[in-house]
Design a protein around this motif. Structure first.
Motif, PDB file in Angstrom:
ATOM      1  N   GLY A  83       0.793  -1.226   0.000  1.00  0.00           N
ATOM      2  CA  GLY A  83       0.000   0.000   0.000  1.00  0.00           C
ATOM      3  C   GLY A  83       0.819   1.268   0.000  1.00  0.00           C
ATOM      4  N   LEU A  84       2.115   1.175  -0.290  1.00  0.00           N
ATOM      5  CA  LEU A  84       2.994   2.339  -0.203  1.00  0.00           C
ATOM      6  C   LEU A  84       3.270   2.905  -1.592  1.00  0.00           C
ATOM      7  N   ASP A  85       2.769   4.113  -1.833  1.00  0.00           N
ATOM      8  CA  ASP A  85       3.082   4.772  -3.099  1.00  0.00           C
ATOM      9  C   ASP A  85       4.183   5.794  -2.854  1.00  0.00           C
ATOM     10  N   ASP A 119       4.388   9.097  -3.204  1.00  0.00           N
ATOM     11  CA  ASP A 119       4.036  10.302  -2.449  1.00  0.00           C
ATOM     12  C   ASP A 119       3.973  10.018  -0.947  1.00  0.00           C
ATOM     13  N   HIS A 120       3.366   8.901  -0.599  1.00  0.00           N
ATOM     14  CA  HIS A 120       3.268   8.520   0.816  1.00  0.00           C
ATOM     15  C   HIS A 120       4.663   8.243   1.385  1.00  0.00           C
ATOM     16  N   ALA A 121       5.501   7.562   0.604  1.00  0.00           N
ATOM     17  CA  ALA A 121       6.863   7.264   1.052  1.00  0.00           C
ATOM     18  C   ALA A 121       7.647   8.553   1.302  1.00  0.00           C
ATOM     19  N   LEU A 122       7.508   9.527   0.395  1.00  0.00           N
ATOM     20  CA  LEU A 122       8.220  10.794   0.562  1.00  0.00           C
ATOM     21  C   LEU A 122       7.718  11.557   1.782  1.00  0.00           C
ATOM     22  N   GLU A 123       6.437  11.462   2.063  1.00  0.00           N
ATOM     23  CA  GLU A 123       5.876  12.099   3.262  1.00  0.00           C
ATOM     24  C   GLU A 123       6.460  11.478   4.528  1.00  0.00           C
TER      25      GLU A 123
END
Length: 189
Positions: A169-171, A173-177
Protein backbone atom coordinates in the motif's frame (compact mmCIF):
# COMPACT_ATOMS: atom_id res chain seq x y z
CA UNK A 1 2.00 -36.96 33.71
CA UNK A 2 0.89 -35.06 30.60
CA UNK A 3 1.88 -36.70 27.31
CA UNK A 4 0.93 -36.59 23.64
CA UNK A 5 0.44 -39.75 21.59
CA UNK A 6 2.68 -39.63 18.52
CA UNK A 7 4.28 -42.07 16.10
CA UNK A 8 7.73 -41.38 17.62
CA UNK A 9 8.35 -41.66 21.35
CA UNK A 10 10.12 -38.29 21.29
CA UNK A 11 13.46 -37.06 22.53
CA UNK A 12 14.20 -35.01 25.60
CA UNK A 13 15.80 -31.57 25.51
CA UNK A 14 18.84 -33.07 27.27
CA UNK A 15 19.25 -35.69 24.52
CA UNK A 16 20.50 -33.11 22.01
CA UNK A 17 21.97 -30.38 24.22
CA UNK A 18 25.25 -29.35 22.63
CA UNK A 19 28.15 -27.15 23.74
CA UNK A 20 30.99 -26.00 21.52
CA UNK A 21 33.95 -24.15 23.04
CA UNK A 22 36.50 -22.32 20.95
CA UNK A 23 39.48 -20.08 21.66
CA UNK A 24 39.16 -16.62 20.06
CA UNK A 25 42.34 -16.05 18.10
CA UNK A 26 43.73 -12.79 16.63
CA UNK A 27 42.63 -13.65 13.07
CA UNK A 28 39.00 -13.57 14.32
CA UNK A 29 39.29 -9.91 15.33
CA UNK A 30 37.69 -7.00 13.47
CA UNK A 31 39.30 -3.58 12.90
CA UNK A 32 38.28 -2.52 16.41
CA UNK A 33 40.18 -5.40 17.99
CA UNK A 34 37.04 -7.27 19.08
CA UNK A 35 35.88 -10.61 17.73
CA UNK A 36 34.02 -10.12 14.45
CA UNK A 37 30.26 -10.70 14.67
CA UNK A 38 30.45 -12.92 11.60
CA UNK A 39 32.73 -15.34 13.44
CA UNK A 40 30.19 -15.61 16.24
CA UNK A 41 27.32 -16.06 13.77
CA UNK A 42 29.23 -18.88 12.06
CA UNK A 43 29.77 -20.61 15.42
CA UNK A 44 26.09 -20.08 16.30
CA UNK A 45 25.08 -21.75 13.02
CA UNK A 46 27.49 -24.63 13.65
CA UNK A 47 26.21 -25.40 17.15
CA UNK A 48 22.59 -25.03 15.99
CA UNK A 49 23.23 -27.61 13.27
CA UNK A 50 24.87 -30.04 15.70
CA UNK A 51 22.02 -29.73 18.21
CA UNK A 52 19.17 -29.91 15.66
CA UNK A 53 20.64 -32.80 13.68
CA UNK A 54 21.13 -34.79 16.87
CA UNK A 55 17.47 -34.24 17.86
CA UNK A 56 16.17 -34.96 14.33
CA UNK A 57 18.49 -37.84 13.55
CA UNK A 58 18.86 -36.28 10.10
CA UNK A 59 20.71 -33.61 8.16
CA UNK A 60 19.29 -30.15 8.97
CA UNK A 61 19.41 -26.77 7.24
CA UNK A 62 19.17 -23.27 8.66
CA UNK A 63 15.92 -21.48 7.81
CA UNK A 64 16.37 -18.34 9.88
CA UNK A 65 18.51 -16.80 12.56
CA UNK A 66 16.32 -14.70 14.83
CA UNK A 67 16.97 -12.50 17.78
CA UNK A 68 20.74 -12.28 17.57
CA UNK A 69 21.65 -9.93 20.38
CA UNK A 70 25.27 -8.83 20.80
CA UNK A 71 25.17 -7.97 24.50
CA UNK A 72 28.90 -7.52 25.16
CA UNK A 73 32.04 -7.66 23.04
CA UNK A 74 34.15 -10.81 22.83
CA UNK A 75 37.89 -10.34 23.17
CA UNK A 76 40.86 -12.07 21.56
CA UNK A 77 42.01 -14.76 24.00
CA UNK A 78 38.52 -15.46 25.39
CA UNK A 79 37.25 -19.02 25.53
CA UNK A 80 33.80 -18.84 23.97
CA UNK A 81 31.24 -21.53 24.79
CA UNK A 82 28.03 -21.81 22.82
CA UNK A 83 25.29 -23.71 24.70
CA UNK A 84 22.50 -24.96 22.44
CA UNK A 85 19.25 -26.76 23.13
CA UNK A 86 16.12 -27.51 21.14
CA UNK A 87 13.44 -25.17 22.51
CA UNK A 88 10.68 -26.14 20.08
CA UNK A 89 9.92 -29.01 17.71
CA UNK A 90 7.26 -28.74 15.03
CA UNK A 91 6.54 -31.23 12.28
CA UNK A 92 9.77 -30.70 10.31
CA UNK A 93 11.28 -27.67 12.05
CA UNK A 94 13.01 -26.97 15.33
CA UNK A 95 13.98 -23.80 17.15
CA UNK A 96 17.40 -24.02 18.76
CA UNK A 97 18.14 -21.55 21.54
CA UNK A 98 21.79 -20.58 21.91
CA UNK A 99 23.51 -18.82 24.79
CA UNK A 100 27.06 -17.61 24.18
CA UNK A 101 29.42 -17.22 27.13
CA UNK A 102 32.92 -15.69 26.94
CA UNK A 103 35.46 -16.57 29.60
CA UNK A 104 38.70 -14.70 30.19
CA UNK A 105 40.76 -17.42 31.87
CA UNK A 106 43.55 -15.00 32.82
CA UNK A 107 41.21 -12.66 34.72
CA UNK A 108 38.76 -15.37 35.76
CA UNK A 109 35.79 -13.44 34.36
CA UNK A 110 32.75 -14.92 32.63
CA UNK A 111 30.20 -12.91 30.67
CA UNK A 112 27.04 -13.67 28.68
CA UNK A 113 27.74 -12.10 25.28
CA UNK A 114 25.05 -13.33 22.90
CA UNK A 115 21.65 -14.94 22.71
CA UNK A 116 20.18 -16.30 19.49
CA UNK A 117 17.33 -18.43 18.18
CA UNK A 118 17.92 -20.48 15.04
CA UNK A 119 15.15 -22.24 13.12
CA UNK A 120 16.32 -25.47 11.50
CA UNK A 121 14.48 -27.89 9.19
CA UNK A 122 15.26 -31.61 8.98
CA UNK A 123 15.89 -33.09 5.53
CA UNK A 124 15.67 -36.69 4.35
CA UNK A 125 18.06 -38.44 1.93
CA UNK A 126 16.22 -36.87 -1.03
CA UNK A 127 16.59 -33.36 0.44
CA UNK A 128 12.87 -33.14 1.30
CA UNK A 129 11.65 -31.85 4.67
CA UNK A 130 11.09 -34.76 7.04
CA UNK A 131 9.39 -35.20 10.40
CA UNK A 132 11.31 -34.65 13.61
CA UNK A 133 10.64 -36.40 16.90
CA UNK A 134 8.41 -34.58 19.37
CA UNK A 135 10.22 -32.75 22.15
CA UNK A 136 9.85 -34.24 25.62
CA UNK A 137 9.51 -31.37 28.12
CA UNK A 138 10.66 -32.41 31.59
CA UNK A 139 10.62 -29.21 33.64
CA UNK A 140 9.02 -25.74 33.85
CA UNK A 141 11.97 -24.07 32.10
CA UNK A 142 11.61 -26.34 29.06
CA UNK A 143 7.84 -25.71 28.96
CA UNK A 144 8.48 -21.94 29.17
CA UNK A 145 11.00 -22.05 26.33
CA UNK A 146 8.64 -24.08 24.12
CA UNK A 147 5.79 -21.61 24.71
CA UNK A 148 8.11 -18.63 24.12
CA UNK A 149 9.13 -20.18 20.79
CA UNK A 150 5.46 -20.47 19.82
CA UNK A 151 4.89 -16.81 20.76
CA UNK A 152 8.03 -15.69 18.90
CA UNK A 153 6.79 -17.56 15.79
CA UNK A 154 3.33 -16.02 16.11
CA UNK A 155 4.81 -12.51 16.41
CA UNK A 156 7.12 -13.10 13.44
CA UNK A 157 4.22 -14.24 11.24
CA UNK A 158 2.16 -11.22 12.31
CA UNK A 159 5.08 -8.85 11.68
CA UNK A 160 5.74 -10.32 8.22
CA UNK A 161 2.05 -10.00 7.30
CA UNK A 162 2.01 -6.34 8.43
CA UNK A 163 5.19 -5.59 6.46
CA UNK A 164 3.70 -7.19 3.33
CA UNK A 165 0.58 -5.09 3.81
CA UNK A 166 2.62 -1.92 4.30
CA UNK A 167 4.74 -2.60 1.18
CA UNK A 168 1.74 -3.24 -1.03
CA UNK A 169 0.00 0.00 0.00
CA UNK A 170 2.99 2.34 -0.20
CA UNK A 171 3.08 4.77 -3.10
CA UNK A 172 5.88 7.24 -3.81
CA UNK A 173 4.04 10.30 -2.45
CA UNK A 174 3.27 8.52 0.82
CA UNK A 175 6.86 7.26 1.05
CA UNK A 176 8.22 10.79 0.56
CA UNK A 177 5.88 12.10 3.26
CA UNK A 178 7.15 9.45 5.69
CA UNK A 179 10.75 10.38 4.88
CA UNK A 180 10.21 14.14 5.33
CA UNK A 181 11.55 14.23 8.93
CA UNK A 182 14.07 11.43 8.57
CA UNK A 183 17.82 11.72 8.28
CA UNK A 184 18.09 10.99 4.57
CA UNK A 185 18.38 12.85 1.28
CA UNK A 186 16.16 11.66 -1.56
CA UNK A 187 17.66 12.19 -5.03
CA UNK A 188 15.32 10.61 -7.54
CA UNK A 189 16.37 10.49 -11.20
Amino acid sequence: MLSFAMEHPGRSVNYSKTTITELMIPSYANFGGKIHGGILLSLIDKVAYACASKHAGNYCVTVSVDGVEFLQPVEVGDLVSLHASVNYAGNTSMVVGIKVIAENVKLGTVKHTNTSYVTMVAKDDNNNPTSVPPLILENKEEVRRFVESLKRRELKLSFNAKMDEAKSGLDLDHALEILRDQRCIVKLH
